[in-house]
Structure formats: C-alpha cells, structure tokens
Scaffold this active site. Structure first.
Site: not given
Ligand code: CP
Length: 305
Positions: A54, A103, A131
């Site tokens: 992300t 995040r 998400h």
């Molecule tokens: N798909 C996803 O959110 O991956 P990351 O946690 O690596 O950002």
C-alpha cells in the site's frame, strides 16, 4: 462525477457510479492517458502500521505522476512516540500537503483524521475495519480477467473476521449482484454486522469451511492471511493458524476460469509453487494498485476528470 477534495475512508461511503468511474479512470491511467497529474503536489504517506504494497504503490503512483512525498513508514519515528495525538498530527500535516494517505491500527482512525483535516484523507487501512483502495484494485483486477463485475461467484477465504480487505470488498460486491461464498474456520467468520449488511442489500451468500466444496464453481477465490497481530489471545490464533493452505495439488479443485487472488502479504495460505499457474493473479493485483492509486489521487486533487 466530482471527487475533488473528498476523503476516501470506506467503500460504504461510495455508490456504484463512483466505483465504476474510478475503475474507468484507472484503466485510462494504465493505458498511459494521464501524465504529470501530481506535478506541484505534495502528498503525505503516514503509515502508523507496517505496509509493503500500500505504501510503496502509493509512493510509486505519486512519483510516476511527478508529485512529491513526505511521510513515515512507522509511528516510531513520528511524534506519536512522544504522545502526540493523531488529531494534532493530522491538523499539522494537513497544512503542509495537498493530500494524506494513512494507515493506522485503530478502527475509525482514518474517519477521525478526515474530520480534523482540511485536505483529503485516503484510508490505507484502519485496523480490521476497511481498506478501500485495496478493494478498488481488486475490482479493477477482477474486471480485467472477467471483462465485467456483474453476477460473479466470489469465494472469500481465510480470516474473514479481522481481514479489512474482505470487509471492504464484500461491500463493493453488493453493488454488482455477486454471489458471495465465505470460506473459513468458524472462529474466523465475518462479524454479524456484515451478514446484516448483505441481507439488507439482498445479496446471496453462503458459508463453507472447506474451499474444495465450492471452488470449481467460483469465478474468483480470494484468499487472505490470518491476521495474527489482531488476536488478543495467542491461543485463539494457534487454534486457526495454518487451517487452510492452497498447494499445487489443490489447483485441481479450482475451475479452469477460477482465478486465485490474495491482497498479500501471504504467510503460508498459498504455496509459492502455485504462483506460475495462469489463474494466480495476486501479483497482477499488486501491480494494478499503482494505476488505481494514480487515478484516485488525480481525482481527489482534481487533476484527473
Ligand atoms: N495488501 C496490502 O495492504 O499489503 P500491505 O500490508 O503490504 O500494504
């Protein structure tokens, strides 16, 4: 369709026309139509929780469109460590930048940030809640392989309780008359709130414990990692750890056009030997995240129309 200045917090805040529009613009980005859309813009990427895809796909998207980035990949290097509240951090950083991608481990943190920010907030994941940009890239990828999103049979497998990608995706699928098949151990079932949501939307859904029962009939089998970090009791985690795993042998249970997706990271849910199967499209998903995030940033900053 006007996204300018809007925060992107939850799929539940969006309608079908908005989702479809973002997907159209994402396709145009992938086809090379939009260039330099973030020139002169500064975007903050604030990751209070770990991320590979992300954060780095947002940052790639920003750099590809000639924007600039400030931010951090861990709250340990921010003043959060000294006790600063999220609200104060956002009030401050929103005066520096044109948009904020964040995040956070706490559910609702992105919504709280949007309330105090005078710039758009894009939720890159808030706890086990939502998400939304993952869902946009998931829809984009499904549309690429299937040619449409309507009336599909989608299997959602794994940690349906804590998996925020699942919670966002099921909300989006409700717009497209998809049939949803939940596949998980009993301990990891979707919270009742989501069943109620689907019932209100008249979405047909079914509950299974074994993907072998159903996978041949599915258009998509979407797997997720068991979110170890969200269990308050390690014993509960051990009860379900490793409870499902797709090996090369298991591919025989998939239909010829059952595509295998995963938001990644994976731990042991899909064996690496599956990666070369033409139905394994999880790395295509990750790549598509860049195009979708380029489009989304351009839309909220008014440079993509
Ligand atoms: N798909 C996803 O959110 O991956 P990351 O946690 O690596 O950002």
């Amino acid at each position: 369709m006007n996204f300018v200045g809007k925060s992107i917090i939850s799929i539940n805040d969006m309608n079908k026309e908005e989702l479809d529009y973002i997907l159209v613009k994402s396709k145009e980005v992938k086809e090379g139509k939009w260039k330099n859309t973030l020139s002169g813009k500064i975007i903050a990427t604030l990751f209070f929780e770990p991320s590979t895809r992300t954060r780095l796909s947002f940052e790639t998207a920003i750099l590809k469109q000639n924007g600039q980035i400030i931010g951090f990949a861990s709250s340990d290097v921010s003043s959060t460590k000294k006790g600063e509240s999220l609200s104060d951090s956002i009030k401050n950083i929103s005066r520096y930048v044109d948009a904020i991608v964040m995040r956070h481990p706490v559910e609702g943190a992105a919504r709280r940030a949007a309330e105090v920010s005078n710039k758009p907030i894009i939720n890159g994941g808030d706890g086990a809640n939502q998400h939304p940009t993952q869902t946009l890239l998931d829809l984009f990828t499904i549309n690429e392989v299937k040619g449409h999103l309507n009336n599909l049979k989608i299997g959602l497998m794994g940690d349906l309780k804590f998996g925020r990608t699942i919670h966002s995706l099921l909300m989006a699928l409700s717009f497209y008359n998809c049939e949803i098949h939940f596949i998980s151990p009993e301990l990891l079932r979707v919270p009742d709130y989501y069943y109620d949501f689907l019932k209100k939307k008249n979405v047909n859904f079914y509950i299974h414990e074994d993907f072998r029962e159903i996978s041949k009939d599915l258009d998509i089998l979407y797997c997720t990692r068991i979110q170890k970090e969200r269990f308050s009791d390690p014993i509960e985690y051990l009860k379900v750890a490793g409870s499902y795993k797709i090996s090369k042998e298991d591919l025989k249970y998939l239909g010829e056009s059952t595509y295998l997706m995963h938001p990644l990271p994976r731990v042991d849910e899909i064996s690496p030997e599956v990666d070369n199967d033409r139905r394994a499209i999880y790395f295509d998903q990750a790549e598509n995240g860049v195009y979708v995030r380029e489009a989304l940033l351009g839309l909220v900053l008014g440079t993509i129309k």
